[in-house]
Scaffold this active site. Structure first.
Site, short mmCIF file in Angstrom:
data_model
loop_
_atom_site.label_atom_id
_atom_site.label_comp_id
_atom_site.label_asym_id
_atom_site.label_seq_id
_atom_site.Cartn_x
_atom_site.Cartn_y
_atom_site.Cartn_z
CG ASN A 76 47.65 37.14 41.13
OD1 ASN A 76 47.22 36.33 40.31
ND2 ASN A 76 47.70 36.88 42.42
CB ALA B 122 50.35 37.91 47.54
NE ARG C 253 45.12 47.19 49.18
CZ ARG C 253 45.44 46.38 48.17
NH1 ARG C 253 46.61 46.50 47.57
NH2 ARG C 253 44.57 45.48 47.75
O1 CA2 Z 1 50.42 47.45 45.76
C1 CA2 Z 1 51.15 46.55 45.34
O2 CA2 Z 1 51.94 46.72 44.42
C2 CA2 Z 1 51.03 45.14 45.91
O3 CA2 Z 1 52.33 44.57 45.96
C3 CA2 Z 1 50.16 44.37 44.95
C4 CA2 Z 1 49.85 42.94 45.42
C5 CA2 Z 1 49.33 42.94 46.84
O4 CA2 Z 1 49.20 41.61 47.29
C6 CA2 Z 1 50.24 43.70 47.78
O5 CA2 Z 1 49.67 43.70 49.07
C7 CA2 Z 1 50.46 45.12 47.31
C8 CA2 Z 1 48.84 42.27 44.52
C9 CA2 Z 1 49.15 42.52 43.07
C10 CA2 Z 1 48.60 41.57 42.16
O6 CA2 Z 1 47.21 41.67 42.07
C11 CA2 Z 1 46.69 42.29 40.99
C12 CA2 Z 1 45.38 42.01 40.76
C13 CA2 Z 1 44.75 42.60 39.70
C14 CA2 Z 1 45.42 43.49 38.88
C15 CA2 Z 1 46.74 43.77 39.14
C16 CA2 Z 1 47.38 43.17 40.18
#
Ligand code: CA2
Length: 146
Positions: free
Chosen positions: A10, A77, A107
């Site tokens: 994502n 994730a 979080r």
């Molecule tokens: O804070 C971060 O960089 C994370 O690795 C981002 C992940 C999350 O699952 C981690 O817990 C923390 C999610 C990133 C992908 O999701 C997005 C959704 C919409 C826009 C950008 C990224």
């Protein structure tokens, strides 16, 4: 010195969804920012993003085959679920820095676990996209000390 920047599932949606958490910059903006910093530091940089766990494992193994000197990884994730990614970074033995745009520790409870952390030389979290540049600098500084 050559560094591979890996982003998990994502992360291609950066700037498109949930800007309140991850900001307004896109994945392409992130790539440009890192390329500029890499040029300033005089290091080579390559990028890989996938939504698939096995493809991320393959990229880590590929880094070993290609003689890459450092990895910056935001497993997204898969941070919270993947023993396979931990095993891969441990197996290749390439200095790896874990990066998170947000601070997962502040979080939901399930984001407090990071499997990959144990295999990384450092973790940068909660510094937005600048965290990737920090990770790059960390790897470059570290390589000069050895
Ligand atoms: O804070 C971060 O960089 C994370 O690795 C981002 C992940 C999350 O699952 C981690 O817990 C923390 C999610 C990133 C992908 O999701 C997005 C959704 C919409 C826009 C950008 C990224």
């Amino acid at each position: 010195m050559r560094i591979l920047v890996i982003n998990g599932p994502n992360m291609n949606l950066l700037g498109i969804r949930q800007p309140e958490i991850y900001g307004k910059a896109t994945y392409d903006d992130l790539v440009s920012m890192i390329q500029e910093e890499a040029a300033r530091l005089g290091v080579g940089v390559a990028f890989f993003q996938s939504n698939h766990e096995g493809a991320l494992v393959d990229a880590i193994q590929g880094a070993y085959r290609d003689g890459v000197d450092g990895i910056v990884i935001n497993p997204a994730a898969y941070t919270h679920t993947s023993v396979a990614l931990l095993d891969a970074v441990k197996a290749v033995g390439i200095p790896t820095v874990e990066v998170h745009i947000s601070d997962p520790d502040s979080r939901e409870e399930f984001r407090r676990v990071s499997y990959i952390r144990e295999g990384c030389v450092a973790t940068v979290r909660g510094h937005g996209l600048a965290g990737y540049l920090e990770a790059l600098r960390l790897l470059v500084e570290r390589s000069g000390q050895q």
